[in-house]
Structures are given as C-alpha cells and as structure tokens.
Scaffold this motif. Structure first.
Motif, PDB file in Angstrom:
ATOM      1  N   GLU A 245       0.801  -1.223   0.000  1.00  0.00           N
ATOM      2  CA  GLU A 245       0.000   0.000   0.000  1.00  0.00           C
ATOM      3  C   GLU A 245       0.836   1.277   0.000  1.00  0.00           C
ATOM      4  OE1 GLU A 245      -2.567  -0.310   3.347  1.00  0.00           O
ATOM      5  OE2 GLU A 245      -3.600  -2.103   2.606  1.00  0.00           O
ATOM      6  N   GLU A 246       1.999   1.246   0.654  1.00  0.00           N
ATOM      7  CA  GLU A 246       2.780   2.468   0.825  1.00  0.00           C
ATOM      8  C   GLU A 246       4.020   2.540  -0.059  1.00  0.00           C
ATOM      9  OE1 GLU A 246       3.677   2.852   4.945  1.00  0.00           O
ATOM     10  OE2 GLU A 246       1.588   2.616   5.592  1.00  0.00           O
ATOM     11  N   GLN A 247       4.359   1.451  -0.756  1.00  0.00           N
ATOM     12  CA  GLN A 247       5.565   1.449  -1.583  1.00  0.00           C
ATOM     13  C   GLN A 247       5.289   1.007  -3.022  1.00  0.00           C
ATOM     14  OE1 GLN A 247       8.505   2.497  -0.576  1.00  0.00           O
ATOM     15  NE2 GLN A 247       8.323   2.607   1.625  1.00  0.00           N
ATOM     16  N   LEU A 248       4.726  -0.189  -3.179  1.00  0.00           N
ATOM     17  CA  LEU A 248       4.610  -0.784  -4.511  1.00  0.00           C
ATOM     18  C   LEU A 248       3.515  -0.170  -5.385  1.00  0.00           C
ATOM     19  CD1 LEU A 248       5.101  -4.529  -3.524  1.00  0.00           C
ATOM     20  CD2 LEU A 248       6.679  -3.123  -4.860  1.00  0.00           C
ATOM     21  N   THR A 249       2.466   0.370  -4.764  1.00  0.00           N
ATOM     22  CA  THR A 249       1.344   0.888  -5.555  1.00  0.00           C
ATOM     23  C   THR A 249       1.235   2.412  -5.507  1.00  0.00           C
ATOM     24  OG1 THR A 249      -0.150   0.454  -3.682  1.00  0.00           O
ATOM     25  CG2 THR A 249       0.007  -1.233  -5.383  1.00  0.00           C
ATOM     26  N   VAL A 250       2.308   3.084  -5.125  1.00  0.00           N
ATOM     27  CA  VAL A 250       2.341   4.548  -5.131  1.00  0.00           C
ATOM     28  C   VAL A 250       3.561   4.996  -5.937  1.00  0.00           C
ATOM     29  CG1 VAL A 250       1.196   4.724  -2.896  1.00  0.00           C
ATOM     30  CG2 VAL A 250       3.686   4.638  -2.982  1.00  0.00           C
ATOM     31  N   GLU A 251       3.693   6.308  -6.147  1.00  0.00           N
ATOM     32  CA  GLU A 251       4.814   6.832  -6.908  1.00  0.00           C
ATOM     33  C   GLU A 251       6.136   6.440  -6.244  1.00  0.00           C
ATOM     34  OE1 GLU A 251       4.393  11.036  -7.261  1.00  0.00           O
ATOM     35  OE2 GLU A 251       2.738  10.906  -8.687  1.00  0.00           O
ATOM     36  N   PRO A 252       7.173   6.114  -7.021  1.00  0.00           N
ATOM     37  CA  PRO A 252       7.185   6.077  -8.489  1.00  0.00           C
ATOM     38  C   PRO A 252       6.826   4.714  -9.081  1.00  0.00           C
ATOM     39  CG  PRO A 252       9.397   5.791  -7.687  1.00  0.00           C
ATOM     40  CD  PRO A 252       8.529   5.927  -6.456  1.00  0.00           C
TER      41      PRO A 252
END
Length: 227
Positions: free
Chosen positions: A204-211
């Motif tokens: 939720e906080e790394q793989l599916t947000v920028e970049p």
C-alpha cells in the motif's frame, strides 16, 4: 509519496540509490523535484563516480540546479528541503561562540567529540544487537505484481520493485507469467523479518504509489509461509 532510502551514509544505502537511478535522471523521473532535494540532503558528499556512476551524475545535476537557483549562496540543502543559508551567515553563526572560547576550550571540545563518536558507535552496535534479538521470526512471501497493460516495460517494472529497500526485506527469485492478451505479470519471492516488515504496508505504501505505480497496477499475495 516520496521515495524512501535507507541510511545513505552507508554502502548499502548508496547501492540502493545507484540501482534506483539506473533508469532515471532524477528521483521522480526526468525532472528535478522536491524528492531529489530531500535525498540530496541525506547524502553527505558526492558518491564515488567509479563505484556509483548513476548516483554521482545525479548528485552533480542536483548540485548544479541548486547552485543556479540560489546564486551567491552556499550550495546545500536542509533536511526540510529548503536551500542552505548564505555562506557568510552560516560562518557568523559558527564563529560567534568560537570567539568566546580560548584554546584550552577548543582542545577539550575536540576530546569530547572523539569520546562522543565512540559512544555513538557503541550505542549503534548495541541497538543493532538488540534488533537482531527482536527478530522473532521470518516469512517467505510470493507476490503477483501486475502491470497496467501489454505495453508496460516489465524489465523496468521489476527494477522499480527491487529498488525498494528496507531493513528486514530481502528480494528473491522472480519470473514473468503470461495472463492473457499479451500481458504478463511478475511473480517475485521475498523474505521478510516479521517484526520489521508488513507486507500489506509494503504494497500500500511502496509498490502501488509513486514512483512504482508508473509500472505497477496492483499487487496480490499468492503465498505467505512462516520460515
């Protein structure tokens, strides 16, 4: 959300930055952003060009941009991302207390700094040992990482995924699996220390947000096993 790197004063931190910049000119893509300024602030000095060519080139580019944006001021940034104070003002702040001290005070201060350094190293070693004791267990996880479409560069998708580095996370083997209509997904193994890494937070906080979300459309946990 800004990209987060581990200790950029260490070799592992610089390696992570070097790998992340292997396909980018700047942290968030092709233009300088506040993310570059924040990461630049965390790097003590220009990375070795032989060991970290991408990071070194990026460091020079950011330094040049900051110098041109704030002419007449010392090149540097604060942790908050603001430009450094002018060299003269910074010099005055350093010199004022020094003018009130005599030579003996300066010598004593130097001795204290060395002692403080040793104490800090001892505290760091103790903290590291304490962390290891707290590692109650590990888990092996298999993730499905899905791209946006059949035109997504899967090599860059995997590089983006592996660029995420944190304590207690170790990326493993991977492979591309066809899902239909010319689209493939990335299946990748990872090992985590249960007390240090949450897979849900990682997604939720790394793989599916920028970049990463430039390439990653979604992630699913295929298997989760305690080691």
């Amino acid at each position: 959300m800004a990209v987060i790197f581990s200790d950029l004063h260490s070799e592992s931190g610089l390696k992570a930055l070097e790998e992340y910049l292997s396909c980018k000119s700047y942290i968030s893509g092709s233009q300088l952003t506040k993310d570059d300024v924040k990461v630049y602030a965390a790097v003590l000095k220009k990375p070795d060009g032989d060991l970290y060519p991408n990071a070194s080139k990026w460091y020079e580019a950011v330094s040049g941009k900051l110098a041109s944006s704030f002419p007449g001021k010392a090149v540097g940034v604060s942790i908050g991302g603001s430009p450094a104070a002018p060299a003269e003002a910074a010099s005055e702040k350093v010199k004022e207390p020094a003018a009130e001290d005599d030579d003996d005070d300066l010598d004593l201060f130097g001795d204290e700094t060395e002692d403080d350094k040793k104490a800090a190293e001892e505290r760091a070693a103790a903290a590291k040992a304490s962390t290891k004791k707290k590692e109650s267990g590990k888990s092996s996880v298999l993730l499905d990482v899905k791209p946006w479409d059949d035109e997504t560069d899967m090599k860059k998708l995997e590089e983006s995924v592996r660029s995420i580095q944190m304590e207690g996370l170790l990326w493993g083997a991977s492979k591309l699996v066809p899902v239909g209509y010319g689209i493939k997904k990335l299946q990748i193994m990872l090992t985590i220390v249960d007390d240090l890494v949450s897979v849900d937070s990682l997604i939720e906080e790394q793989l599916t947000v920028e970049p990463c979300n430039e390439y990653v459309q979604s992630c699913d946990i295929v298997a989760f096993n305690k080691i």
